[in-house]
Design a protein around this motif. Structure first.
Motif, PDB file in Angstrom:
ATOM      1  N   GLY A 148      21.561   5.734  27.083  1.00 34.40           N
ATOM      2  CA  GLY A 148      20.393   6.433  26.558  1.00 34.40           C
ATOM      3  C   GLY A 148      19.045   5.825  26.935  1.00 34.40           C
ATOM      4  O   GLY A 148      18.003   6.379  26.583  1.00 34.40           O
ATOM      5  N   LEU A 149      19.061   4.706  27.658  1.00 32.00           N
ATOM      6  CA  LEU A 149      17.800   4.122  28.124  1.00 32.00           C
ATOM      7  C   LEU A 149      17.277   4.939  29.296  1.00 32.00           C
ATOM      8  O   LEU A 149      17.984   5.786  29.845  1.00 32.00           O
ATOM      9  CB  LEU A 149      18.028   2.673  28.594  1.00 32.00           C
ATOM     10  CG  LEU A 149      18.518   1.669  27.557  1.00 32.00           C
ATOM     11  CD1 LEU A 149      18.707   0.307  28.212  1.00 32.00           C
ATOM     12  CD2 LEU A 149      17.534   1.562  26.403  1.00 32.00           C
ATOM     13  N   THR A 150      16.054   4.646  29.702  1.00 33.03           N
ATOM     14  CA  THR A 150      15.570   5.286  30.922  1.00 33.03           C
ATOM     15  C   THR A 150      16.200   4.582  32.116  1.00 33.03           C
ATOM     16  O   THR A 150      16.614   3.413  32.024  1.00 33.03           O
ATOM     17  CB  THR A 150      14.034   5.203  31.062  1.00 33.03           C
ATOM     18  OG1 THR A 150      13.660   3.841  31.271  1.00 33.03           O
ATOM     19  CG2 THR A 150      13.319   5.791  29.858  1.00 33.03           C
ATOM     20  N   VAL A 151      16.264   5.292  33.231  1.00 37.02           N
ATOM     21  CA  VAL A 151      16.803   4.699  34.452  1.00 37.02           C
ATOM     22  C   VAL A 151      15.999   3.444  34.802  1.00 37.02           C
ATOM     23  O   VAL A 151      16.566   2.412  35.169  1.00 37.02           O
ATOM     24  CB  VAL A 151      16.791   5.726  35.606  1.00 37.02           C
ATOM     25  CG1 VAL A 151      17.054   5.056  36.942  1.00 37.02           C
ATOM     26  CG2 VAL A 151      17.811   6.831  35.328  1.00 37.02           C
ATOM     27  N   GLY A 152      14.685   3.502  34.652  1.00 35.51           N
ATOM     28  CA  GLY A 152      13.847   2.344  34.950  1.00 35.51           C
ATOM     29  C   GLY A 152      14.202   1.136  34.108  1.00 35.51           C
ATOM     30  O   GLY A 152      14.253   0.008  34.609  1.00 35.51           O
ATOM     31  N   ASP A 172      15.720  -2.418  35.547  1.00 35.18           N
ATOM     32  CA  ASP A 172      14.978  -3.659  35.307  1.00 35.18           C
ATOM     33  C   ASP A 172      15.796  -4.734  34.581  1.00 35.18           C
ATOM     34  O   ASP A 172      15.328  -5.859  34.428  1.00 35.18           O
ATOM     35  CB  ASP A 172      13.706  -3.373  34.495  1.00 35.18           C
ATOM     36  CG  ASP A 172      12.660  -2.616  35.315  1.00 35.18           C
ATOM     37  OD1 ASP A 172      12.767  -2.588  36.562  1.00 35.18           O
ATOM     38  OD2 ASP A 172      11.742  -2.039  34.697  1.00 35.18           O
ATOM     39  N   VAL A 173      16.998  -4.395  34.121  1.00 35.67           N
ATOM     40  CA  VAL A 173      17.838  -5.399  33.460  1.00 35.67           C
ATOM     41  C   VAL A 173      18.165  -6.476  34.497  1.00 35.67           C
ATOM     42  O   VAL A 173      18.655  -6.167  35.581  1.00 35.67           O
ATOM     43  CB  VAL A 173      19.136  -4.774  32.895  1.00 35.67           C
ATOM     44  CG1 VAL A 173      20.118  -5.850  32.457  1.00 35.67           C
ATOM     45  CG2 VAL A 173      18.811  -3.845  31.744  1.00 35.67           C
ATOM     46  N   GLY A 198      29.605  -6.917  38.596  1.00 39.42           N
ATOM     47  CA  GLY A 198      29.936  -5.820  39.512  1.00 39.42           C
ATOM     48  C   GLY A 198      29.726  -4.462  38.858  1.00 39.42           C
ATOM     49  O   GLY A 198      29.230  -3.517  39.477  1.00 39.42           O
ATOM     50  N   MET A 199      30.106  -4.352  37.573  1.00 42.16           N
ATOM     51  CA  MET A 199      29.883  -3.100  36.840  1.00 42.16           C
ATOM     52  C   MET A 199      28.387  -2.785  36.773  1.00 42.16           C
ATOM     53  O   MET A 199      27.965  -1.661  37.054  1.00 42.16           O
ATOM     54  CB  MET A 199      30.412  -3.209  35.409  1.00 42.16           C
ATOM     55  CG  MET A 199      31.892  -3.110  35.256  1.00 42.16           C
ATOM     56  SD  MET A 199      32.307  -3.111  33.468  1.00 42.16           S
ATOM     57  CE  MET A 199      33.541  -4.388  33.438  1.00 42.16           C
ATOM     58  N   LEU A 200      27.590  -3.791  36.405  1.00 46.56           N
ATOM     59  CA  LEU A 200      26.151  -3.578  36.267  1.00 46.56           C
ATOM     60  C   LEU A 200      25.535  -3.171  37.603  1.00 46.56           C
ATOM     61  O   LEU A 200      24.711  -2.256  37.659  1.00 46.56           O
ATOM     62  CB  LEU A 200      25.472  -4.844  35.714  1.00 46.56           C
ATOM     63  CG  LEU A 200      23.964  -4.747  35.497  1.00 46.56           C
ATOM     64  CD1 LEU A 200      23.613  -3.635  34.509  1.00 46.56           C
ATOM     65  CD2 LEU A 200      23.417  -6.091  35.014  1.00 46.56           C
ATOM     66  N   GLY A 201      25.964  -3.812  38.682  1.00 44.65           N
ATOM     67  CA  GLY A 201      25.445  -3.467  40.009  1.00 44.65           C
ATOM     68  C   GLY A 201      25.751  -2.028  40.385  1.00 44.65           C
ATOM     69  O   GLY A 201      24.896  -1.308  40.913  1.00 44.65           O
ATOM     70  N   ARG A 202      26.962  -1.580  40.110  1.00 42.54           N
ATOM     71  CA  ARG A 202      27.334  -0.192  40.423  1.00 42.54           C
ATOM     72  C   ARG A 202      26.573   0.802  39.549  1.00 42.54           C
ATOM     73  O   ARG A 202      26.164   1.862  40.008  1.00 42.54           O
ATOM     74  CB  ARG A 202      28.843  -0.016  40.247  1.00 42.54           C
ATOM     75  CG  ARG A 202      29.595  -0.513  41.438  1.00 42.54           C
ATOM     76  CD  ARG A 202      31.094  -0.357  41.298  1.00 42.54           C
ATOM     77  NE  ARG A 202      31.726  -0.647  42.567  1.00 42.54           N
ATOM     78  CZ  ARG A 202      31.669  -1.819  43.190  1.00 42.54           C
ATOM     79  NH1 ARG A 202      31.000  -2.812  42.664  1.00 42.54           N
ATOM     80  NH2 ARG A 202      32.270  -2.011  44.344  1.00 42.54           N
ATOM     81  N   ILE A 203      26.401   0.451  38.285  1.00 43.65           N
ATOM     82  CA  ILE A 203      25.636   1.321  37.378  1.00 43.65           C
ATOM     83  C   ILE A 203      24.221   1.495  37.919  1.00 43.65           C
ATOM     84  O   ILE A 203      23.711   2.620  38.023  1.00 43.65           O
ATOM     85  CB  ILE A 203      25.613   0.725  35.948  1.00 43.65           C
ATOM     86  CG1 ILE A 203      26.990   0.849  35.300  1.00 43.65           C
ATOM     87  CG2 ILE A 203      24.532   1.390  35.094  1.00 43.65           C
ATOM     88  CD1 ILE A 203      27.173  -0.012  34.053  1.00 43.65           C
ATOM     89  N   LYS A 204      23.579   0.402  38.280  1.00 44.49           N
ATOM     90  CA  LYS A 204      22.205   0.465  38.788  1.00 44.49           C
ATOM     91  C   LYS A 204      22.129   1.301  40.067  1.00 44.49           C
ATOM     92  O   LYS A 204      21.236   2.123  40.222  1.00 44.49           O
ATOM     93  CB  LYS A 204      21.665  -0.948  39.054  1.00 44.49           C
ATOM     94  CG  LYS A 204      21.362  -1.724  37.795  1.00 44.49           C
ATOM     95  CD  LYS A 204      20.805  -3.089  38.174  1.00 44.49           C
ATOM     96  CE  LYS A 204      20.323  -3.863  36.981  1.00 44.49           C
ATOM     97  NZ  LYS A 204      19.611  -5.086  37.398  1.00 44.49           N
ATOM     98  N   ARG A 205      23.073   1.081  40.980  1.00 45.77           N
ATOM     99  CA  ARG A 205      23.063   1.828  42.238  1.00 45.77           C
ATOM    100  C   ARG A 205      23.252   3.329  41.992  1.00 45.77           C
ATOM    101  O   ARG A 205      22.510   4.151  42.508  1.00 45.77           O
ATOM    102  CB  ARG A 205      24.150   1.317  43.182  1.00 45.77           C
ATOM    103  CG  ARG A 205      23.973   1.874  44.611  1.00 45.77           C
ATOM    104  CD  ARG A 205      25.240   1.868  45.455  1.00 45.77           C
ATOM    105  NE  ARG A 205      26.120   2.922  44.959  1.00 45.77           N
ATOM    106  CZ  ARG A 205      27.306   2.714  44.400  1.00 45.77           C
ATOM    107  NH1 ARG A 205      27.786   1.514  44.243  1.00 45.77           N
ATOM    108  NH2 ARG A 205      28.031   3.730  43.977  1.00 45.77           N
TER     109      ARG A 205
END
Length: 150
Positions: free
Chosen positions: A102-106, A110-111, A135-142
């Motif tokens: 539910g956060l913004t993509v930005g 920025d995490v 690895g999960m966080l990296g894929r989520i961001k991408r």
């Protein structure tokens, strides 16, 4: 060089909760997050091919993101599939789901990448498992950046 962005409130609260505990209790809290991981919506449960695998994880985990809107102001939604017999992996997914949903993509982009270290789990979880969460966080961001055009 600018200072890193502060953690979003929900994620900062999770980090604070983990940091307030000793090692054994941190592991227990991680297991509680594994039990709280939301089930996949039917549209993904019936079409697992739409989810991306996270090979950095020792256990099979898959994720997919959705965005409402475009750009950095779009709203991020995260969905995970992890087997019940992989409580550590499910716990990491549960933390990311609760901390980022539910956060913004930005805000998600920025995490800081080292947020996984801020949880203080290195003393109770192997480095290999921590790499899985990163690895999960990296894929989520991408995925979010691609989907939102951010």
């Amino acid at each position: 060089m600018s200072a890193p962005a502060p953690l979003p409130a929900a994620f900062a609260e999770i980090v604070d909760d983990f940091q307030a505990l000793g090692g054994r209790d941190r592991l227990q809290l991680l297991l509680e997050f594994s039990e709280g991981l939301p089930a996949l919506p039917e549209r993904y449960a019936e079409h697992p091919e739409l989810l991306e695998p996270v090979p950095e994880c020792q256990s099979p985990i898959f994720l997919v993101t959705e965005v409402e809107g475009t750009g950095r102001e779009a709203t991020a939604h995260l969905f995970f599939s992890a087997p019940p017999e992989a409580p550590t992996t499910r716990g990491f997914a549960g933390i990311l789901a609760e901390g980022l949903e539910g956060l913004t993509v930005g805000e998600v982009l920025d995490v800081p990448a080292d947020v996984t270290e801020q949880l203080g789990l290195a003393e109770v979880v192997s480095p290999l498992r921590l790499r899985g969460m990163a690895g999960m966080l990296g894929r989520i961001k991408r995925q979010l950046a691609e989907r939102a055009g951010a």
